[in-house]
Design an enzyme around this catalytic site. Structure first.
Site, PDB file in Angstrom:
ATOM      1  N   LYS A  73      34.461   4.555  47.482  1.00 46.13           N
ATOM      2  CA  LYS A  73      35.196   5.102  48.628  1.00 46.13           C
ATOM      3  C   LYS A  73      34.833   6.571  48.812  1.00 46.13           C
ATOM      4  O   LYS A  73      34.581   7.030  49.929  1.00 46.13           O
ATOM      5  CB  LYS A  73      36.707   4.945  48.431  1.00 46.13           C
ATOM      6  CG  LYS A  73      37.178   3.515  48.675  1.00 46.13           C
ATOM      7  CD  LYS A  73      38.613   3.273  48.215  1.00 46.13           C
ATOM      8  CE  LYS A  73      38.951   1.796  48.364  1.00 46.13           C
ATOM      9  NZ  LYS A  73      40.217   1.403  47.755  1.00 46.13           N
ATOM     10  N   GLN A 116      45.295   4.010  44.922  1.00 44.61           N
ATOM     11  CA  GLN A 116      44.599   2.794  44.486  1.00 44.61           C
ATOM     12  C   GLN A 116      45.541   1.894  43.691  1.00 44.61           C
ATOM     13  O   GLN A 116      46.200   2.339  42.755  1.00 44.61           O
ATOM     14  CB  GLN A 116      43.379   3.199  43.626  1.00 44.61           C
ATOM     15  CG  GLN A 116      42.512   2.045  43.210  1.00 44.61           C
ATOM     16  CD  GLN A 116      41.794   1.366  44.374  1.00 44.61           C
ATOM     17  OE1 GLN A 116      41.223   2.015  45.236  1.00 44.61           O
ATOM     18  NE2 GLN A 116      41.856   0.046  44.405  1.00 44.61           N
ATOM     19  N   ASP A 131      45.810   2.867  54.304  1.00 45.25           N
ATOM     20  CA  ASP A 131      45.779   1.481  53.824  1.00 45.25           C
ATOM     21  C   ASP A 131      46.651   0.587  54.708  1.00 45.25           C
ATOM     22  O   ASP A 131      46.544  -0.641  54.642  1.00 45.25           O
ATOM     23  CB  ASP A 131      46.311   1.401  52.382  1.00 45.25           C
ATOM     24  CG  ASP A 131      45.207   1.109  51.370  1.00 45.25           C
ATOM     25  OD1 ASP A 131      44.122   0.661  51.790  1.00 45.25           O
ATOM     26  OD2 ASP A 131      45.453   1.319  50.166  1.00 45.25           O
TER      27      ASP A 131
END
Ligand code: NAP
Length: 295
Positions: free
Chosen positions: A56, A100, A123
């Site tokens: 990422k 995460q 997200d």
């Protein structure tokens, strides 16, 4: 159509999307002096998460955005993580925040996700963004289902009126996928482990999105002739001799002759997820600054 023409090349599509995003990012800098910033928080040393976070970060920088990585030890407490999220919420250089998952067991993931400013929640997991998606509002949409939708639109154009089935009802893939397809005016069936006669439900669908996490569960004869199949599953299976291989939730070789189009695993949905994370970061930046962004 030839069998190879049926394969939806998510890797190539994601590359093109990232290139287009890089052009938009450069324009944002040229016209507004802005560089989108994405903060990624990793707690602990989970090996798969470390790889995701590294990738990422690399893709964020390659697209011309700023990447802020925060690595915390596995012993980090919830209060400490919430304090970091609060700091990132207030930091004007940070336009997107991603924590995460999975998190160590002493931390409640939903509490952390819901502490993120919904307008920085790239997200799309915050309850406010889930609510916006469910009510047709303008929010940030989870990256994997967004990637699936972009692939479907690219292959099929207008999805309106199509019969779609989504296998799997998780909050991160299945449910938002079903809502996105509903937003496209598909007639949507949302199936799960208690659905009776899943094969028959699938056979009625013109669009099949499989997100169950069961290797090759969807067999070839579940696929209606000409249906478009999006395989979200990523399952590592053991082969004789100790080697391993990645397979999807769909038995690809069996489904290919039936399908009109199908994503492979790997190289289908997987590469779209990070590309959509970058797309969400750009979208979030522009919205925070009131800048109109063409879609
Ligand atoms: P999850 O949270 O485990 O949810 C799985 C869903 O599948 C559940 O709703 C479950 O139903 C349903 N299910 C399980 N067994 C079933 C069966 N035999 N028949 C029908 N439905 C069944 O999984 P997830 O996080 O959504 O992930 C799904 C898959 O996508 C995994 O392989 C994951 O690795 C992959 N994934 C890929 C990406 C990517 O970037 N490509 C991103 C995220 C996830 P119940 O609700 O009834 O239990």
């Amino acid at each position: 159509m030839s069998e190879s023409g049926k394969i939806i090349d998510g890797k190539a599509f994601a590359t093109t999307l990232r290139e287009r995003l890089a052009v938009d990012v450069a324009r944002l800098l040229g016209e507004h002096g802005l560089v989108p910033g994405l903060a990624v928080v990793l707690v602990g040393e989970d090996p798969a998460s470390q790889v995701y976070v590294r990738n990422k970060g690399r893709e964020t920088v390659a697209a011309g955005m700023e990447s802020f990585e925060h690595r915390l030890p596995a012993t980090t407490g919830q209060a400490e993580l919430l304090a970091l999220v609060e700091r990132l919420n207030r930091d004007p250089k940070v336009n997107g925040i991603l924590v995460q998952l999975p998190l160590p067991k002493q931390i409640d993931p939903q509490a952390v996700i819901n502490a993120i400013d919904p307008d920085k929640d790239v997200d799309g997991f915050h309850v406010v963004n889930a609510g916006r998606l469910a009510t047709g509002g303008r929010g940030l949409v989870p990256c994997t289902p967004l990637g699936c939708l972009l692939l479907l639109r690219d292959r099929l154009g207008d999805l309106s009126g199509k019969r779609a089935i989504v296998l799997g009802r998780s909050n991160i893939v299945g449910k938002p996928m079903a809502l996105l397809l509903l937003g496209e005016s598909c007639t949507v069936t949302l199936a799960h482990s208690r659905t009776s006669d899943l094969a028959a439900e699938c056979r009625r669908a013109e669009i099949v999105v499989a997100a169950v996490g069961k290797p090759e569960m969807v067999r070839g004869d579940w696929i209606a002739p000409g249906a478009t199949v999006i395989d979200v599953g990523i399952n590592r299976i053991e082969l004789p001799g100790g080697k391993t291989r990645l397979v999807g939730d769909v038995a690809f070789a069996e489904a290919l002759p039936h399908a009109g189009a199908i994503t492979p695993v790997p190289g289908g949905v997987g590469p779209m997820t990070i590309a959509c994370l970058l797309k969400n970061t750009l979208t979030a930046t522009c919205r925070q600054r009131g800048i109109a962004l063409k879609d």
